[in-house]
Design a protein around this motif. Sequence first.
Motif, PDB file in Angstrom:
ATOM      1  N   SER A 120      44.598  18.358 -10.793  1.00 25.46           N
ATOM      2  CA  SER A 120      44.411  17.515  -9.600  1.00 25.46           C
ATOM      3  C   SER A 120      45.737  17.052  -9.007  1.00 25.46           C
ATOM      4  N   PHE A 121      46.818  17.165  -9.764  1.00 29.32           N
ATOM      5  CA  PHE A 121      48.144  16.806  -9.265  1.00 29.32           C
ATOM      6  C   PHE A 121      48.821  17.968  -8.537  1.00 29.32           C
ATOM      7  N   GLY A 122      48.225  19.150  -8.620  1.00 27.99           N
ATOM      8  CA  GLY A 122      48.912  20.328  -8.122  1.00 27.99           C
ATOM      9  C   GLY A 122      48.337  20.903  -6.842  1.00 27.99           C
ATOM     10  N   LYS A 123      48.987  21.956  -6.396  1.00 29.20           N
ATOM     11  CA  LYS A 123      48.569  22.688  -5.214  1.00 29.20           C
ATOM     12  C   LYS A 123      48.626  24.180  -5.525  1.00 29.20           C
ATOM     13  N   GLY A 124      47.749  24.934  -4.881  1.00 29.98           N
ATOM     14  CA  GLY A 124      47.769  26.369  -5.106  1.00 29.98           C
ATOM     15  C   GLY A 124      46.447  26.997  -4.737  1.00 29.98           C
ATOM     16  N   ARG A 125      46.474  28.296  -4.548  1.00 29.98           N
ATOM     17  CA  ARG A 125      45.267  29.011  -4.129  1.00 29.98           C
ATOM     18  C   ARG A 125      44.335  29.305  -5.294  1.00 29.98           C
ATOM     19  N   ASN A 126      44.880  29.298  -6.501  1.00 26.94           N
ATOM     20  CA  ASN A 126      44.016  29.521  -7.654  1.00 26.94           C
ATOM     21  C   ASN A 126      44.325  28.479  -8.725  1.00 26.94           C
ATOM     22  N   TYR A 127      43.483  28.457  -9.743  1.00 21.07           N
ATOM     23  CA  TYR A 127      43.597  27.407 -10.762  1.00 21.07           C
ATOM     24  C   TYR A 127      44.926  27.486 -11.506  1.00 21.07           C
ATOM     25  N   ARG A 128      45.373  28.698 -11.790  1.00 24.75           N
ATOM     26  CA  ARG A 128      46.618  28.852 -12.550  1.00 24.75           C
ATOM     27  C   ARG A 128      47.800  28.248 -11.795  1.00 24.75           C
ATOM     28  N   LYS A 129      47.897  28.529 -10.523  1.00 27.67           N
ATOM     29  CA  LYS A 129      48.997  27.967  -9.739  1.00 27.67           C
ATOM     30  C   LYS A 129      48.851  26.462  -9.590  1.00 27.67           C
ATOM     31  N   LYS A 130      47.618  26.022  -9.443  1.00 30.43           N
ATOM     32  CA  LYS A 130      47.373  24.601  -9.247  1.00 30.43           C
ATOM     33  C   LYS A 130      47.736  23.802 -10.497  1.00 30.43           C
ATOM     34  N   ILE A 131      47.375  24.312 -11.665  1.00 31.17           N
ATOM     35  CA  ILE A 131      47.645  23.545 -12.879  1.00 31.17           C
ATOM     36  C   ILE A 131      49.129  23.587 -13.233  1.00 31.17           C
ATOM     37  N   ARG A 132      49.794  24.674 -12.926  1.00 28.73           N
ATOM     38  CA  ARG A 132      51.235  24.743 -13.184  1.00 28.73           C
ATOM     39  C   ARG A 132      51.999  23.793 -12.260  1.00 28.73           C
ATOM     40  N   SER A 133      51.605  23.747 -10.998  1.00 30.34           N
ATOM     41  CA  SER A 133      52.277  22.815 -10.087  1.00 30.34           C
ATOM     42  C   SER A 133      51.893  21.378 -10.423  1.00 30.34           C
ATOM     43  N   GLY A 134      50.686  21.184 -10.962  1.00 28.28           N
ATOM     44  CA  GLY A 134      50.283  19.859 -11.427  1.00 28.28           C
ATOM     45  C   GLY A 134      51.152  19.385 -12.574  1.00 28.28           C
ATOM     46  N   MET A 135      51.453  20.278 -13.511  1.00 28.69           N
ATOM     47  CA  MET A 135      52.335  19.920 -14.625  1.00 28.69           C
ATOM     48  C   MET A 135      53.740  19.621 -14.130  1.00 28.69           C
ATOM     49  N   ALA A 136      54.195  20.365 -13.142  1.00 26.08           N
ATOM     50  CA  ALA A 136      55.528  20.108 -12.586  1.00 26.08           C
ATOM     51  C   ALA A 136      55.587  18.721 -11.948  1.00 26.08           C
ATOM     52  N   GLU A 137      54.514  18.324 -11.267  1.00 25.05           N
ATOM     53  CA  GLU A 137      54.463  17.004 -10.648  1.00 25.05           C
ATOM     54  C   GLU A 137      54.412  15.903 -11.708  1.00 25.05           C
ATOM     55  N   ILE A 138      53.648  16.121 -12.759  1.00 28.74           N
ATOM     56  CA  ILE A 138      53.578  15.145 -13.848  1.00 28.74           C
ATOM     57  C   ILE A 138      54.948  14.989 -14.506  1.00 28.74           C
ATOM     58  N   HIS A 139      55.622  16.105 -14.730  1.00 25.85           N
ATOM     59  CA  HIS A 139      56.964  16.044 -15.332  1.00 25.85           C
ATOM     60  C   HIS A 139      57.919  15.238 -14.455  1.00 25.85           C
ATOM     61  N   LYS A 140      57.837  15.458 -13.151  1.00 27.07           N
ATOM     62  CA  LYS A 140      58.705  14.729 -12.222  1.00 27.07           C
ATOM     63  C   LYS A 140      58.460  13.223 -12.324  1.00 27.07           C
ATOM     64  N   ARG A 141      57.206  12.828 -12.364  1.00 28.02           N
ATOM     65  CA  ARG A 141      56.862  11.410 -12.466  1.00 28.02           C
ATOM     66  C   ARG A 141      57.355  10.816 -13.782  1.00 28.02           C
ATOM     67  N   GLU A 142      57.112  11.534 -14.866  1.00 31.54           N
ATOM     68  CA  GLU A 142      57.518  11.043 -16.179  1.00 31.54           C
ATOM     69  C   GLU A 142      59.036  10.949 -16.297  1.00 31.54           C
ATOM     70  N   LYS A 143      59.724  11.919 -15.744  1.00 36.85           N
ATOM     71  CA  LYS A 143      61.181  11.925 -15.825  1.00 36.85           C
ATOM     72  C   LYS A 143      61.780  10.710 -15.127  1.00 36.85           C
ATOM     73  N   ASN A 144      61.198  10.309 -14.009  1.00 33.68           N
ATOM     74  CA  ASN A 144      61.720   9.151 -13.271  1.00 33.68           C
ATOM     75  C   ASN A 144      61.655   7.878 -14.114  1.00 33.68           C
ATOM     76  N   VAL A 145      60.504   7.634 -14.726  1.00 30.77           N
ATOM     77  CA  VAL A 145      60.379   6.408 -15.531  1.00 30.77           C
ATOM     78  C   VAL A 145      61.148   6.526 -16.840  1.00 30.77           C
ATOM     79  N   PHE A 146      61.213   7.740 -17.394  1.00 32.61           N
ATOM     80  CA  PHE A 146      61.968   7.929 -18.630  1.00 32.61           C
ATOM     81  C   PHE A 146      63.450   7.664 -18.407  1.00 32.61           C
ATOM     82  N   THR A 147      63.990   8.147 -17.297  1.00 31.67           N
ATOM     83  CA  THR A 147      65.409   7.928 -16.997  1.00 31.67           C
ATOM     84  C   THR A 147      65.708   6.433 -16.911  1.00 31.67           C
TER      85      THR A 147
END
Length: 403
Positions: free
Chosen positions: A278-305
Amino acid sequence: MTDQSIRQQFPVLKRKVNRKPLIFLDGPAGTHVPTSVIDAISNYYEKSNANKKGYFITSQETDEMMDGVRQKTADFLGAKGPQCISFSANMTTINYQLSHAIAKKLQPGDEITITQIDHEANRGPWLNLQNFGIVVREVRLLENGTLDYEDFKNKINERTRLVAMNFASNIVGTVSDVALIRKWTYEVNAWLLLDAVHYAPHLPLDVTAIGCDFLLCSAYKFYGPHVGILYAKEGLLDSLTVDNLRTAPQNAPYKIETGTTNHAAIAGVGAALDFIASFGKGRNYRKKIRSGMAEIHKREKNVFTKLYDGLNQIKGITIYGPENIPDRAPTISFTVKNKTAAEVCQHLASNNICAWAGHFYAVRATEVLGLQEKGGVVRMGMAVYTTEKEIEQVINILKKYAH
């Protein structure tokens, strides 16, 4: 998504103790779950709750759900297809089963390489094979929380049949150079097994690009219930003789799933993956979930830093692991001068902050770093629901405490 819209999906975040909210930094030992996961488990029990391969509708619904979650998990990990995905009670259980199967392929004198940074779930199953004449070599952990890659290369040779290592450390957050190790294992035709239990919740995975032969992770680390997951390269599991009943399916991915799997929990795994997607974008589930993980990582990295920089400025606090944040998962372990890890966590708990103390089953790492006799370390981890405001509160409390 805003912080508020994310947090509203987690019922536990509404809980208060002494009229104050709890701050959950205990994610490395298991994240909390969104309502959608709770509903998926509950709905399965309410509407289906049948064993597999029957002729009636609730059994057929179970088959459909299981097949669908296997495909979603394959997309999450970048696997070729659902035939590569097996489920178990937890990562430790399925890794023991896998080690028993691999042992049948080995001869006395064959070698397995493990590391000092790993969780015991990726050490114990392989160390046990020494009872069958298998030589187990251990790669050194350096003081900065990274592996000694010169030592690693020296521990891989023509007798090496398997390298078992983690992708990210659950105690100091170190992300290891898996691509380099894959290159070395290719050179000697050895299998590579990755423990991604601590990596999978924080960074996108692509097992096909990595080229690993096996990968393990656990859904309760990424917003789901307790379910262990094994990826095995297509055809590889079928080449192994696993311990199972003669009545069990004898083909991948089912052959290593001893007994009846926890169908309701697996339904929850599917919902957890949908939450990530649900955090991602893409035409299929694989692309959507990978971009979702990238978005989650970005969010986590900000607070972790923010947490890393804040703790790093507090006199009396020692942080363990790499100093370079890009080389880390969003997990931090530290000690406070003249305080045990347990004392620190008790103080944090009195302020409604949930954090862990100890070795977290990475007991060899705590021994090597000289921390075991001190009671281990304090560990905090980021999740997608962690906010900067929470981190500011944690830093302020530790500033007063450390002084």
